[in-house]
Write an enzyme that holds these catalytic residues in place. Structure first.
Site, short mmCIF file in Angstrom:
data_model
loop_
_atom_site.label_atom_id
_atom_site.label_comp_id
_atom_site.label_asym_id
_atom_site.label_seq_id
_atom_site.Cartn_x
_atom_site.Cartn_y
_atom_site.Cartn_z
N CYS A 1 0.02 -1.35 -6.51
CA CYS A 1 1.29 -1.77 -7.12
C CYS A 1 1.63 -3.24 -6.94
CB CYS A 1 2.42 -0.92 -6.58
SG CYS A 1 2.39 0.73 -7.24
N ARG B 1 -7.71 0.06 -3.28
CA ARG B 1 -7.45 -0.87 -4.39
C ARG B 1 -6.75 -2.13 -3.86
NH1 ARG B 1 -4.75 3.04 -8.68
NH2 ARG B 1 -4.16 4.11 -6.77
C1 UDX Z 1 4.77 0.00 -3.02
C2 UDX Z 1 6.30 0.11 -2.99
O1 UDX Z 1 6.75 0.18 -1.63
C3 UDX Z 1 6.78 1.30 -3.81
O2 UDX Z 1 8.20 1.33 -3.83
C4 UDX Z 1 6.23 1.14 -5.23
O3 UDX Z 1 6.64 2.17 -6.08
C5 UDX Z 1 4.70 1.06 -5.19
O4 UDX Z 1 4.33 -0.04 -4.36
P1 UDX Z 1 2.71 1.15 -1.76
O5 UDX Z 1 1.83 0.29 -2.59
O6 UDX Z 1 2.36 2.58 -1.57
O7 UDX Z 1 4.22 1.13 -2.34
O8 UDX Z 1 2.74 0.50 -0.31
P2 UDX Z 1 3.77 -0.14 0.74
O9 UDX Z 1 3.95 0.81 1.84
O10 UDX Z 1 4.96 -0.66 0.07
O11 UDX Z 1 2.86 -1.36 1.27
C6 UDX Z 1 2.28 -2.30 0.39
C7 UDX Z 1 1.42 -3.30 1.11
O12 UDX Z 1 2.23 -4.24 1.82
C8 UDX Z 1 0.44 -2.74 2.12
O13 UDX Z 1 -0.80 -3.39 1.97
C9 UDX Z 1 1.05 -3.09 3.47
O14 UDX Z 1 0.08 -3.24 4.47
C10 UDX Z 1 1.74 -4.40 3.14
N1 UDX Z 1 2.88 -4.73 4.01
C11 UDX Z 1 3.99 -3.93 4.00
C12 UDX Z 1 2.85 -5.85 4.84
O15 UDX Z 1 1.85 -6.59 4.86
N2 UDX Z 1 3.94 -6.14 5.62
C13 UDX Z 1 5.07 -5.38 5.60
O16 UDX Z 1 6.03 -5.71 6.33
C14 UDX Z 1 5.08 -4.23 4.77
#
Ligand code: UDX
Length: 444
Positions: A275, A342
């Site tokens: 996403c 991904r």
């Molecule tokens: C995200 C959104 O949170 C969700 O609302 C949307 O519909 C789809 O995209 P997702 O891709 O499942 O969800 O993952 P998320 O838990 O949000 O984490 C995304 C990425 O950010 C991960 O790679 C995570 O490691 C990274 N991340 C997250 C950080 O590097 N630091 C943070 O503080 C939080």
């Protein structure tokens, strides 16, 4: 029946006949959850093999609780899977479109599948239907969808379009669906609003009603904001490294301000997944299309990619020459509790290490079989300790909870050089230093 009494009927209706087109990640979760709420749901996909598997209740993606939910709904005859859009459309009042909108080379979303589905729906429209975009789409897609359905509709032109973006996190999708922070519905008629309000009423969540363009924009703006928040703290982490401050504490202090909040302020090797990277690119293109140069977002993307390079540079700075050094990469999925790789930062990091001719050994509890398909010249290990045998560096890329119980005394004996590069600031730095490890985190 008068228009008003028809509308109050929708308000009273508790269960609906729903068709979800697209049995991908979003579509399947939505279909199963709508069925759990008591609606009768038909889930359609053009991938015959996938539909056959789903009929046998074999769920293609690893999502906690999803298989159980699908099984239960199928048993209660609330959920069925078919291949034909025609039947799905005919038997439903509400049609959710949840097909993929993958990025083109430019970053712009490819709406080919969505347009194809619109034409198919139009062909089979036989009575009033509410057609809802669930896929993440650029603003103004609803307008095009409406035009397209009008153009191709044969027998009936009675329909409404709505936008109802999803905010599901992988690994928590069911909870996010059933207990959302908010439900966003973009509509242009009272009837569409009443139907969607009634559909979502059992969740008891706050509902924000907007026009269609605004709802479409909320999705891209939300994901872009979260991605920017991560890049912001990552930029701060670089300053912390040079100024000898601790980014974890900075994030804590900053996040205690309720206006900012603590979440999404974890510095590290950056965001990945299906996403954020895609939506940030798409939003940059959307802004460009309407004549706005969204430099802030461009920079958020650049910072995110820089974090990966910076991590490898740090390892190189410590080990001097990477050729023939053994780097044990722990975690390849883009985040813990998923086998999804991904846009995972680990993939780029491994490729950069390989380019320096390092020997890369990888361990991931769930994502190894997917990673094997895209990574050549890397050895995959069955456990952490095999990966660390004679390694010159432990490079943590994904903070799986099982890595919190590692036996570092044993690891110290196994490694050729006890060096931990912690890409997620996950390990206890003081403990590792006490045990004699060289420890490098991000921004601390
Ligand atoms: C995200 C959104 O949170 C969700 O609302 C949307 O519909 C789809 O995209 P997702 O891709 O499942 O969800 O993952 P998320 O838990 O949000 O984490 C995304 C990425 O950010 C991960 O790679 C995570 O490691 C990274 N991340 C997250 C950080 O590097 N630091 C943070 O503080 C939080």
């Amino acid at each position: 029946m008068s228009q008003n009494s028809k509308l109050s009927n929708y308000k009273k209706q508790r269960y609906f006949n729903i068709c979800v087109i697209g049995a991908g990640y979003v579509g399947l979760v939505a279909a199963a959850c709508f069925a759990k709420l008591g609606n009768r749901v038909i889930c359609v996909d053009n991938d015959k093999k996938k539909i056959e598997q789903l009929k046998k209740v074999k769920v293609p993606n690893f999502e906690p609780g999803l298989e159980k939910l699908v099984k239960e709904a199928v048993r209660k005859k609330k959920l069925s899977f078919i291949h034909s859009i025609a039947k799905g459309v005919k038997d439903s009042q509400i049609i959710f479109i949840a097909v993929g909108t993958p990025p083109k080379e430019s970053g712009e979303a490819d709406l080919t599948a969505l347009e194809h589905v619109a034409r198919k729906i139009a062909e089979h429209l036989d009575s009033y239907k509410l057609i809802v975009e669930k896929s993440t789409v650029p603003v103004q897609t609803g307008l095009r969808l409406k035009e397209s359905i009008r153009r191709y509709a044969k027998r009936c032109r009675e329909f409404d379009i709505a936008s109802n973006p999803e905010f599901l996190r992988e690994g928590r999708a069911i909870d996010d669906f059933l207990k959302p922070d908010r439900v966003v519905i973009g509509v242009e008629s009272d009837k569409a609003e009443k139907i969607l309000q009634a559909l979502y009423k059992p969740l008891g969540a706050p509902v924000l009603v907007t026009d269609i363009n605004t709802a479409e924009l909320i999705k891209h703006a939300s994901n872009s904001f979260l991605a920017t928040k991560i890049s912001f703290i990552n930029a701060i982490s670089l300053i912390c490294e040079r100024a000898k401050a601790d980014v974890s504490k900075v994030a804590e202090g900053v996040g205690m301000d309720k206006r900012i909040g603590r979440e999404f302020l974890k510095a590290g090797i950056g965001y990945g997944g299906s996403c954020f990277p895609k939506d940030v690119l798409a939003f940059i293109q959307i802004a460009k299309k309407v004549g706005v140069d969204f430099k802030l977002l461009e920079e958020a993307k650049n910072i995110n990619l820089y974090q990966r390079r910076h991590f490898v540079e740090k390892i190189k700075e410590e080990l001097w020459i990477l050729k023939n050094k053994t780097i044990a990469v722990l975690g390849v999925s883009f985040k813990p509790d998923t086998d999804d790789i991904r846009q995972a930062p680990a993939l780029d990091i491994i490729k950069m290490l390989k380019k320096e001719n390092a020997n890369v050994k990888v361990y991931d509890p769930e994502a190894a079989s997917k990673a094997k398909k895209v990574l050549g010249g890397v050895s995959f290990c069955n456990n952490v300790y095999d990966a660390l045998y004679k390694a010159d560096c432990l490079a943590l890329c994904t903070e799986w909870s099982q890595f919190s119980n590692l036996d570092f005394r044993k690891i110290k004996k196994l490694m050729r050089y006890p060096f931990v590069a912690d890409g997620r600031n996950f390990f206890d730095r003081e403990k590792l230093q006490r045990l004699g490890f060289r420890y490098l985190g991000i921004g601390r």
